[in-house]
Design an enzyme around this catalytic site. Sequence first.
Site, PDB file in Angstrom:
ATOM      1  N   ASP A   1       4.783   0.250  10.836  1.00  0.00           N
ATOM      2  CA  ASP A   1       4.529  -0.929  10.003  1.00  0.00           C
ATOM      3  C   ASP A   1       4.731  -2.191  10.830  1.00  0.00           C
ATOM      4  O   ASP A   1       5.679  -2.284  11.615  1.00  0.00           O
ATOM      5  CB  ASP A   1       5.483  -0.908   8.785  1.00  0.00           C
TER       6      ASP A   1
ATOM      7  N   ASN B   1       3.821   2.285  -3.099  1.00  0.00           N
ATOM      8  CA  ASN B   1       3.668   1.189  -4.056  1.00  0.00           C
ATOM      9  C   ASN B   1       2.292   1.305  -4.695  1.00  0.00           C
ATOM     10  O   ASN B   1       1.290   1.498  -4.004  1.00  0.00           O
ATOM     11  CB  ASN B   1       3.795  -0.162  -3.335  1.00  0.00           C
TER      12      ASN B   1
ATOM     13  N   CYS C   1      -8.629   1.098   7.068  1.00  0.00           N
ATOM     14  CA  CYS C   1      -9.835   1.763   7.590  1.00  0.00           C
ATOM     15  C   CYS C   1     -10.132   1.268   9.003  1.00  0.00           C
ATOM     16  O   CYS C   1     -10.547   2.046   9.870  1.00  0.00           O
ATOM     17  CB  CYS C   1     -11.033   1.516   6.676  1.00  0.00           C
TER      18      CYS C   1
ATOM     19  N   THR D   1       0.120  -4.340  -1.276  1.00  0.00           N
ATOM     20  CA  THR D   1      -0.634  -5.446  -0.682  1.00  0.00           C
ATOM     21  C   THR D   1      -1.868  -4.956   0.062  1.00  0.00           C
ATOM     22  O   THR D   1      -2.793  -5.717   0.302  1.00  0.00           O
ATOM     23  CB  THR D   1       0.244  -6.257   0.299  1.00  0.00           C
TER      24      THR D   1
ATOM     25  N   HIS E   1      -1.318   4.652   0.863  1.00  0.00           N
ATOM     26  CA  HIS E   1      -0.455   4.916   2.022  1.00  0.00           C
ATOM     27  C   HIS E   1       0.953   5.246   1.573  1.00  0.00           C
ATOM     28  O   HIS E   1       1.420   4.783   0.542  1.00  0.00           O
ATOM     29  CB  HIS E   1      -0.436   3.716   2.981  1.00  0.00           C
TER      30      HIS E   1
ATOM     31  N   HIS F   1       4.894   4.970   2.690  1.00  0.00           N
ATOM     32  CA  HIS F   1       5.882   4.366   3.580  1.00  0.00           C
ATOM     33  C   HIS F   1       6.901   5.455   3.912  1.00  0.00           C
ATOM     34  O   HIS F   1       7.531   6.016   3.004  1.00  0.00           O
ATOM     35  CB  HIS F   1       6.640   3.231   2.889  1.00  0.00           C
TER      36      HIS F   1
ATOM     37  N   HIS G   1     -10.731   6.813   2.447  1.00  0.00           N
ATOM     38  CA  HIS G   1     -10.270   5.630   1.708  1.00  0.00           C
ATOM     39  C   HIS G   1     -10.123   5.928   0.216  1.00  0.00           C
ATOM     40  O   HIS G   1     -11.053   6.393  -0.438  1.00  0.00           O
ATOM     41  CB  HIS G   1     -11.258   4.474   1.900  1.00  0.00           C
TER      42      HIS G   1
ATOM     43  N   GLY H   1       4.176  -4.304  -5.644  1.00  0.00           N
ATOM     44  CA  GLY H   1       4.282  -4.738  -4.255  1.00  0.00           C
ATOM     45  C   GLY H   1       3.183  -4.208  -3.354  1.00  0.00           C
ATOM     46  O   GLY H   1       3.242  -4.392  -2.143  1.00  0.00           O
TER      47      GLY H   1
ATOM     48  N   HIS I   1      -5.420   0.555   0.289  1.00  0.00           N
ATOM     49  CA  HIS I   1      -5.816   1.850   0.854  1.00  0.00           C
ATOM     50  C   HIS I   1      -4.546   2.686   0.738  1.00  0.00           C
ATOM     51  O   HIS I   1      -3.508   2.322   1.333  1.00  0.00           O
ATOM     52  CB  HIS I   1      -6.265   1.672   2.309  1.00  0.00           C
TER      53      HIS I   1
HETATM   54  P1  5GP Z   1       2.218  -2.162   0.605  1.00  0.00           P
HETATM   55  O1  5GP Z   1       2.867  -3.501   0.407  1.00  0.00           O
HETATM   56  O2  5GP Z   1       0.729  -2.224   0.260  1.00  0.00           O
HETATM   57  O3  5GP Z   1       2.906  -1.006  -0.055  1.00  0.00           O
HETATM   58  O4  5GP Z   1       2.332  -1.845   2.147  1.00  0.00           O
HETATM   59  C1  5GP Z   1       1.506  -2.424   3.095  1.00  0.00           C
HETATM   60  C2  5GP Z   1       2.274  -2.423   4.393  1.00  0.00           C
HETATM   61  O5  5GP Z   1       1.333  -2.608   5.438  1.00  0.00           O
HETATM   62  C3  5GP Z   1       3.301  -3.558   4.514  1.00  0.00           C
HETATM   63  O6  5GP Z   1       4.586  -2.997   4.727  1.00  0.00           O
HETATM   64  C4  5GP Z   1       2.813  -4.371   5.717  1.00  0.00           C
HETATM   65  O7  5GP Z   1       3.860  -4.835   6.524  1.00  0.00           O
HETATM   66  C5  5GP Z   1       1.906  -3.393   6.439  1.00  0.00           C
HETATM   67  N1  5GP Z   1       0.781  -3.996   7.145  1.00  0.00           N
HETATM   68  C6  5GP Z   1      -0.076  -4.941   6.658  1.00  0.00           C
HETATM   69  N2  5GP Z   1      -1.013  -5.226   7.565  1.00  0.00           N
HETATM   70  C7  5GP Z   1      -0.737  -4.456   8.659  1.00  0.00           C
HETATM   71  C8  5GP Z   1      -1.368  -4.311   9.928  1.00  0.00           C
HETATM   72  O8  5GP Z   1      -2.372  -4.951  10.258  1.00  0.00           O
HETATM   73  N3  5GP Z   1      -0.814  -3.424  10.794  1.00  0.00           N
HETATM   74  C9  5GP Z   1       0.304  -2.694  10.478  1.00  0.00           C
HETATM   75  N4  5GP Z   1       0.766  -1.855  11.409  1.00  0.00           N
HETATM   76  N5  5GP Z   1       0.912  -2.798   9.285  1.00  0.00           N
HETATM   77  C10 5GP Z   1       0.405  -3.667   8.384  1.00  0.00           C
HETATM   78 ZN    ZN Z   2      -9.459   1.814   3.668  1.00  0.00          ZN
END
Ligand code: 5GP
Ligand code: ZN
Length: 109
Positions: free
Chosen positions: A30, A85, A7, A93, A98, A100, A46, A91, A96
């Site tokens: 990323d 994810n 957000c 993290t 999203h 990939h 969100h 996985g 919100h």
């Molecule tokens: P998840 O693990 O939730 O599927 O994907 C989260 C992704 O967000 C990860 O691949 C991580 O590298 C990326 N990420 C986390 N914090 C930030 C950030 O502040 N900026 C950007 N551009 N990517 C982020």
């Molecule tokens: Zn959010």
Amino acid sequence: MKDCIFCKIINKQIPAKIVFENEDVVAFHDINPKAKVHVLIVPKEHREGLSALKKDDALSVGKLMVNIPAVAKQVNLKDFRVVINNGKEAGQTVFHLHVHLMSCDGLLA
Ligand code: 5GP
Ligand code: ZN
């Protein structure tokens, strides 16, 4: 949503390398890429993740999906991988929703 990093990126409170934006989504590189091209596509509204979705979210999730090819085009990907994810064990993290979007050399995130 307060304290949500995505957000904050959407609201330009923290920087990101944005590659695409319209009224529905923002897409940015990323910070820790797992493929030559690794972009995150984020709905502006969100939602925590897939498990949090309700029937009423169908339009908003549909808009997220239909924007994928436009983002892919923007980063010159003809063929690509898409991963979502859902949940800590999978996985996730950032809570919100999203997508990939990765070039085909990418590991599954
Ligand atoms: P998840 O693990 O939730 O599927 O994907 C989260 C992704 O967000 C990860 O691949 C991580 O590298 C990326 N990420 C986390 N914090 C930030 C950030 O502040 N900026 C950007 N551009 N990517 C982020
Ligand atoms: Zn959010």
